[in-house]
Design a protein around this motif. Structure first.
Motif, PDB file in Angstrom:
ATOM      1  N   GLY A 142      13.538  -5.846 -42.601  1.00 47.59           N
ATOM      2  CA  GLY A 142      13.200  -6.520 -43.850  1.00 47.59           C
ATOM      3  C   GLY A 142      14.417  -6.739 -44.732  1.00 47.59           C
ATOM      4  O   GLY A 142      15.564  -6.575 -44.301  1.00 47.59           O
ATOM      5  N   LYS A 143      14.182  -7.110 -45.971  1.00 47.99           N
ATOM      6  CA  LYS A 143      15.272  -7.322 -46.928  1.00 47.99           C
ATOM      7  C   LYS A 143      15.675  -5.992 -47.548  1.00 47.99           C
ATOM      8  O   LYS A 143      14.823  -5.150 -47.866  1.00 47.99           O
ATOM      9  CB  LYS A 143      14.839  -8.297 -48.025  1.00 47.99           C
ATOM     10  CG  LYS A 143      14.528  -9.703 -47.517  1.00 47.99           C
ATOM     11  CD  LYS A 143      15.782 -10.407 -47.048  1.00 47.99           C
ATOM     12  CE  LYS A 143      15.498 -11.858 -46.668  1.00 47.99           C
ATOM     13  NZ  LYS A 143      16.699 -12.572 -46.203  1.00 47.99           N
ATOM     14  N   LEU A 144      16.974  -5.797 -47.723  1.00 46.37           N
ATOM     15  CA  LEU A 144      17.524  -4.564 -48.271  1.00 46.37           C
ATOM     16  C   LEU A 144      18.212  -4.879 -49.590  1.00 46.37           C
ATOM     17  O   LEU A 144      19.003  -5.819 -49.669  1.00 46.37           O
ATOM     18  CB  LEU A 144      18.548  -3.953 -47.296  1.00 46.37           C
ATOM     19  CG  LEU A 144      18.240  -4.027 -45.793  1.00 46.37           C
ATOM     20  CD1 LEU A 144      19.405  -3.454 -44.998  1.00 46.37           C
ATOM     21  CD2 LEU A 144      16.953  -3.275 -45.478  1.00 46.37           C
ATOM     22  N   ILE A 145      17.917  -4.101 -50.611  1.00 42.17           N
ATOM     23  CA  ILE A 145      18.568  -4.331 -51.900  1.00 42.17           C
ATOM     24  C   ILE A 145      19.352  -3.092 -52.311  1.00 42.17           C
ATOM     25  O   ILE A 145      18.872  -1.967 -52.188  1.00 42.17           O
ATOM     26  CB  ILE A 145      17.552  -4.700 -53.005  1.00 42.17           C
ATOM     27  CG1 ILE A 145      18.278  -5.006 -54.306  1.00 42.17           C
ATOM     28  CG2 ILE A 145      16.515  -3.632 -53.216  1.00 42.17           C
ATOM     29  CD1 ILE A 145      17.377  -5.573 -55.384  1.00 42.17           C
ATOM     30  N   THR A 178      22.945 -10.431 -43.501  1.00 48.92           N
ATOM     31  CA  THR A 178      21.954 -11.508 -43.500  1.00 48.92           C
ATOM     32  C   THR A 178      20.664 -11.124 -44.205  1.00 48.92           C
ATOM     33  O   THR A 178      19.907 -11.995 -44.630  1.00 48.92           O
ATOM     34  CB  THR A 178      21.634 -11.943 -42.061  1.00 48.92           C
ATOM     35  OG1 THR A 178      21.241 -10.787 -41.304  1.00 48.92           O
ATOM     36  CG2 THR A 178      22.851 -12.595 -41.413  1.00 48.92           C
ATOM     37  N   ASN A 179      20.390  -9.812 -44.320  1.00 49.77           N
ATOM     38  CA  ASN A 179      19.171  -9.424 -45.032  1.00 49.77           C
ATOM     39  C   ASN A 179      19.457  -8.577 -46.272  1.00 49.77           C
ATOM     40  O   ASN A 179      18.589  -7.886 -46.790  1.00 49.77           O
ATOM     41  CB  ASN A 179      18.164  -8.725 -44.106  1.00 49.77           C
ATOM     42  CG  ASN A 179      18.717  -7.457 -43.463  1.00 49.77           C
ATOM     43  OD1 ASN A 179      19.923  -7.229 -43.448  1.00 49.77           O
ATOM     44  ND2 ASN A 179      17.825  -6.638 -42.942  1.00 49.77           N
ATOM     45  N   GLN A 180      20.710  -8.649 -46.758  1.00 52.17           N
ATOM     46  CA  GLN A 180      21.095  -7.898 -47.956  1.00 52.17           C
ATOM     47  C   GLN A 180      20.886  -8.737 -49.208  1.00 52.17           C
ATOM     48  O   GLN A 180      21.225  -9.921 -49.250  1.00 52.17           O
ATOM     49  CB  GLN A 180      22.564  -7.478 -47.863  1.00 52.17           C
ATOM     50  CG  GLN A 180      23.054  -6.712 -49.093  1.00 52.17           C
ATOM     51  CD  GLN A 180      24.572  -6.590 -49.138  1.00 52.17           C
ATOM     52  OE1 GLN A 180      25.264  -7.100 -48.261  1.00 52.17           O
ATOM     53  NE2 GLN A 180      25.075  -5.926 -50.159  1.00 52.17           N
ATOM     54  N   LEU A 181      20.333  -8.130 -50.224  1.00 54.72           N
ATOM     55  CA  LEU A 181      20.180  -8.746 -51.539  1.00 54.72           C
ATOM     56  C   LEU A 181      20.720  -7.774 -52.587  1.00 54.72           C
ATOM     57  O   LEU A 181      20.801  -6.579 -52.324  1.00 54.72           O
ATOM     58  CB  LEU A 181      18.700  -9.067 -51.811  1.00 54.72           C
ATOM     59  CG  LEU A 181      18.101 -10.206 -50.989  1.00 54.72           C
ATOM     60  CD1 LEU A 181      16.592 -10.237 -51.180  1.00 54.72           C
ATOM     61  CD2 LEU A 181      18.709 -11.550 -51.368  1.00 54.72           C
ATOM     62  N   PRO A 182      21.107  -8.226 -53.780  1.00 56.61           N
ATOM     63  CA  PRO A 182      21.121  -9.618 -54.228  1.00 56.61           C
ATOM     64  C   PRO A 182      22.293 -10.384 -53.632  1.00 56.61           C
ATOM     65  O   PRO A 182      23.112  -9.810 -52.902  1.00 56.61           O
ATOM     66  CB  PRO A 182      21.268  -9.473 -55.747  1.00 56.61           C
ATOM     67  CG  PRO A 182      22.076  -8.219 -55.908  1.00 56.61           C
ATOM     68  CD  PRO A 182      21.581  -7.301 -54.826  1.00 56.61           C
ATOM     69  N   ILE A 211      15.074  -0.193 -50.721  1.00 53.30           N
ATOM     70  CA  ILE A 211      15.672  -0.336 -52.047  1.00 53.30           C
ATOM     71  C   ILE A 211      16.556   0.875 -52.289  1.00 53.30           C
ATOM     72  O   ILE A 211      16.147   2.015 -52.066  1.00 53.30           O
ATOM     73  CB  ILE A 211      14.591  -0.464 -53.147  1.00 53.30           C
ATOM     74  CG1 ILE A 211      13.786  -1.751 -52.931  1.00 53.30           C
ATOM     75  CG2 ILE A 211      15.216  -0.464 -54.541  1.00 53.30           C
ATOM     76  CD1 ILE A 211      12.596  -1.926 -53.861  1.00 53.30           C
ATOM     77  N   SER A 212      17.780   0.630 -52.731  1.00 53.08           N
ATOM     78  CA  SER A 212      18.748   1.703 -52.928  1.00 53.08           C
ATOM     79  C   SER A 212      19.359   1.600 -54.315  1.00 53.08           C
ATOM     80  O   SER A 212      19.685   0.504 -54.790  1.00 53.08           O
ATOM     81  CB  SER A 212      19.855   1.597 -51.869  1.00 53.08           C
ATOM     82  OG  SER A 212      20.893   2.534 -52.114  1.00 53.08           O
TER      83      SER A 212
END
Length: 498
Positions: A142-145, A178-182, A211-212
């Motif tokens: 998934g997306k990682l923030i 590729t899945n890192q945000l922001p 979320i970190s």
């Protein structure tokens, strides 16, 4: 299951197997690092000044290298800032991690090419330890923030300089980018509240799975999202299942954070510092954080009560004891020698060696000889909130009140409640009892009528956010000290009381 989740499992097995090998030989692992870093640094300015050429044993080292804080190391750092090479470590640092100092103003902590893997691999290995133990790896797809400081770097004597979290951001592996945000552009925004709104714009409709960040700023992120969409976080991010944090004790924030999420999620605690990545949670079943004894850092430990003595006891890993507070000293391939990072740790396991962070050497209250530390106030608050189940804490800090307008001196607690107790006096009494259980000196002072029981000053909503904003320290890696031995923070909090 995606490619990241699939490939992480065999990699996790390899990493954990390596981890078990060095953890099973703690003293040998540390001696190898000790010999390696002394040998590599013997021709540096520091190595020549301290006779590294003649150091054969740890006993030799202790005679040659005194304990230092940043102020004492600063003359060597200044030489690097003036363009010199081979000062603390061969060559020049790859980076300077910029942190807030006290006496010296801004601190510039060297990060070398040799020490970068300590910062990067340790964060990765913390996640892989979790994957190996639990078998869960879906969150990697998934997306990682990462709620962190800006990755923008400036130049100091030709050396890239910035916040640690920003430096690390430049080394995130490509397979995670590729899945890192922001986005990089949003991450570069310096003003925290503007940045937070942009982060929400970019993440609110994404499949966030990890979320970190530091708990109070993650809570602020959740609060701002819920102000836009009146739903629990689990309904906004249904696949959110991993929270990674460090820098502060999670316990005071946990209940409110889980309430915002709407469910419990797994978490991994890490212990990163600008000076080095010290430890991480390697197990969901065991207490404490695995001390990284094979990652370029040779550790020393000073009994906390001896720290300010002229010649304190200095111990290696195989000389420490359980449940005793030690000041943490590091010597590393970043070129830090006899360096006190200011933290105290306590061992909760010796097979393998696991620690908890018990406080800060300079963050304590001992206005009357009680030497109350962070671990004691945090655990007292945790025990009290467990008894008063509906009470939720946003944040708190404690200071001595030596000259009250009336009555005896006391400890003054400035507490921002998310959900306050119905009976504040009963809550205060329970909190005082719990602190007395944890600190016999404090108990003696109450019993002997030297101090009166603690006093709670309740604060308005968003008081700590407003205080941190006024100090220019909103967001990022900034934290409010739990304890002060003076009234500076207490006086600033006065204007936020009810």
């Amino acid at each position: 299951m995606g490619i990241r989740a699939v490939l992480s499992k065999p990699l996790a097995a390899i990493i954990v197997n390596q981890q078990k090998k060095w953890a099973a030989q703690p003293a040998l692992s540390q001696v190898k690092i000790f010999k390696n870093i002394i040998h590599k640094a013997k021709n540096t300015a520091f190595g020549k000044d301290h006779g590294f050429e003649n150091i054969q044993t740890y006993e030799d080292f202790k005679k040659q290298v005194p304990i230092r804080d940043y102020e004492a190391l600063k003359p060597y750092v200044d030489k690097i800032l003036q363009g010199e090479s081979d000062v603390l470590w061969p060559g020049k640092p790859a980076y300077f991690a910029k942190t807030s100092g006290t006496t010296s103003g801004t601190k510039y902590i060297p990060i070398t090419k040799d020490s970068i893997p300590n910062h990067i691999n340790s964060a990765k290995n913390a996640l892989l330890s979790y994957v190996h133990e639990t078998g869960k790896s879906q969150f990697l797809d998934g997306k990682l923030i990462f709620l962190s400081g800006a990755p923008t770097l400036e130049q100091k004597a030709g050396i890239n300089t910035g916040r640690l979290s920003g430096i690390v951001n430049h080394h995130v592996p490509n397979y995670l980018r590729t899945n890192q945000l922001p986005s990089f552009e949003t991450n570069c925004i310096e003003e925290w509240e503007e940045k937070l709104e942009r982060i929400i714009d970019e993440t609110i409709d994404q499949d966030m799975s990890l979320i970190s960040g530091i708990p109070p700023w993650v809570q602020m992120y959740f609060d701002r999202i819920q102000a836009r969409v009146n739903k629990p976080i689990k309904d906004i991010f249904p696949n959110f299942e991993m929270f990674v944090y460090g820098g502060v004790n999670f316990e005071p924030y946990k209940n409110k954070l889980y309430e915002s999420i709407g469910k419990k999620v797994d978490s991994i605690e890490t212990y990163p510092a600008s000076e080095g990545f010290i430890a991480y949670q390697d197990s969901q079943k065991e207490d404490g954080l695995l001390l990284l004894l094979n990652s370029g850092i040779f550790f020393e430990f000073i009994p906390a009560e001896e720290y300010f003595d002229e010649n304190p006891t200095r111990l290696m890993i195989d000389q420490v004891e359980m449940d005793k507070n030690y000041a943490l000293i590091i010597n590393s391939n970043a070129g830090l020698w006899g360096y006190s990072i200011g933290d105290t740790v306590k061992f909760v396991s010796m097979n393998p060696y696991r620690v908890v962070v018990s406080g800060r050497i300079k963050h304590f209250i001992s206005a009357f000889g009680e030497h109350v530390i962070g671990e004691e106030v945090e655990n007292a608050m945790k025990a009290t909130c467990e008894k008063f189940e509906n009470v939720k804490i946003t944040e708190f800090t404690v200071a001595p009140q030596v000259t009250p307008k009336d009555g005896l001196p006391h400890h003054e607690w400035f507490v921002e409640f998310d959900n306050p107790p119905i009976d504040l006096e009963a809550f205060s009494n329970e909190l005082d009892i719990n602190l007395r259980k944890r600190n016999s000196y404090y108990d003696d002072l109450i019993t002997g009528s030297i101090l009166r029981t603690l006093k709670i000053r309740t604060l308005k909503k968003a008081s700590f956010i407003n205080y941190m904003r006024s100090e220019g320290k909103l967001g990022g890696q900034n934290k409010v000290p739990r304890l002060s031995n003076d009234r500076k923070i207490a006086e600033a909090m006065e204007k936020y009381t009810h």
